[in-house]
Design a protein around this motif. Structure first.
Motif, short mmCIF file in Angstrom:
data_model
loop_
_atom_site.label_atom_id
_atom_site.label_comp_id
_atom_site.label_asym_id
_atom_site.label_seq_id
_atom_site.Cartn_x
_atom_site.Cartn_y
_atom_site.Cartn_z
N ARG A 81 2.30 1.76 -3.43
CA ARG A 81 1.31 2.30 -4.38
C ARG A 81 1.10 3.79 -4.16
NH1 ARG A 81 -1.31 -2.81 -3.76
NH2 ARG A 81 -2.54 -1.99 -2.07
N LEU A 82 1.19 4.25 -2.90
CA LEU A 82 1.08 5.68 -2.64
C LEU A 82 2.25 6.45 -3.20
CD1 LEU A 82 -0.26 5.86 1.03
CD2 LEU A 82 -1.40 6.69 -1.02
N GLY A 105 0.82 -1.21 0.00
CA GLY A 105 0.00 0.00 0.00
C GLY A 105 0.85 1.26 0.00
N LEU A 106 1.90 1.25 0.77
CA LEU A 106 2.81 2.40 0.81
C LEU A 106 3.49 2.58 -0.54
CD1 LEU A 106 4.18 4.62 2.44
CD2 LEU A 106 5.88 2.94 3.14
N PRO A 157 2.37 5.36 -7.90
CA PRO A 157 1.07 4.82 -8.31
C PRO A 157 1.16 3.81 -9.46
CG PRO A 157 0.98 7.20 -8.11
CD PRO A 157 2.40 6.80 -7.94
#
Length: 185
Positions: A178-179, A175-176, A182
């Motif tokens: 992807r932040l 998740g990190l 992207p």
């Protein structure tokens, strides 16, 4: 030029090799207005370099560094060493980056604190004698006393060095990523 030494800001006079306190003589702002700290502080700087070199040359093996971490545990440990090693199964890259640096720093502090106890010897002789004691007695005893931790370390090293190992990051890490990126999958 200012430099941090033992938590204090000190003025280093590069040409002369002297250290001066950050306390200036009232009203004078020139470098010569600093109060001299004495020759003993310059010796301390030489000792620090001697200790850093000794750790790089003689205690750079990860097993030795873990032993130093166990022998000279920091006063305020946030995460127990057992938990740190278990986390390395998930994040083995930390072993060669943050953990190695932290353990090396502990070794440097311990060697500097304990390596200069015999005033009849030169600094080099004192450090060599203390390193001899560590390598011959303290570290082997630590290896024996904490055998399970060192076995865990060997497993982690084998996993990290294996050619067929692929790291699967946990969901929070993905998740990190992807932040941050992207387009990264």
């Amino acid at each position: 030029m200012y430099q941090q030494v033992s938590g204090r800001r000190l003025w280093v006079c590069p040409g002369a090799g002297f250290l001066y306190s950050e306390n200036r003589i009232a009203g004078d702002t020139s470098a010569s207005a600093h109060r001299p700290m004495g020759a003993g502080k310059r010796v301390a700087m030489d000792r620090i370099e001697l200790v850093r070199h000794a750790v790089e040359q003689h205690l750079n093996d990860i097993n030795d560094l873990l032993a130093m971490r166990l022998l000279f545990a920091p006063d305020n440990v946030v995460v127990p060493i057992e938990k740190e090693l278990l986390d390395l199964y998930t994040y083995p890259e930390r072993l060669e980056t943050s953990h190695r640096d932290e353990w090396k720093s502990i070794a440097i502090k311990a060697l500097h604190r304990n390596g200069f106890t015999d005033p009849s010897q030169t600094d080099q002789e004192s450090v060599a004698a203390y390193l001899g004691f560590l390598r011959a007695e303290a570290i082997p005893h630590c290896l024996t006393d904490h055998n399970a931790l060192f076995q865990n370390l060997q497993e982690i090293l084998a996993i990290a060095r294996a050619e067929n190992t692929i790291a699967f990051p946990d969901p929070r890490r993905r998740g990190l990523m992807r932040l941050i990126w992207p387009d990264h999958r």
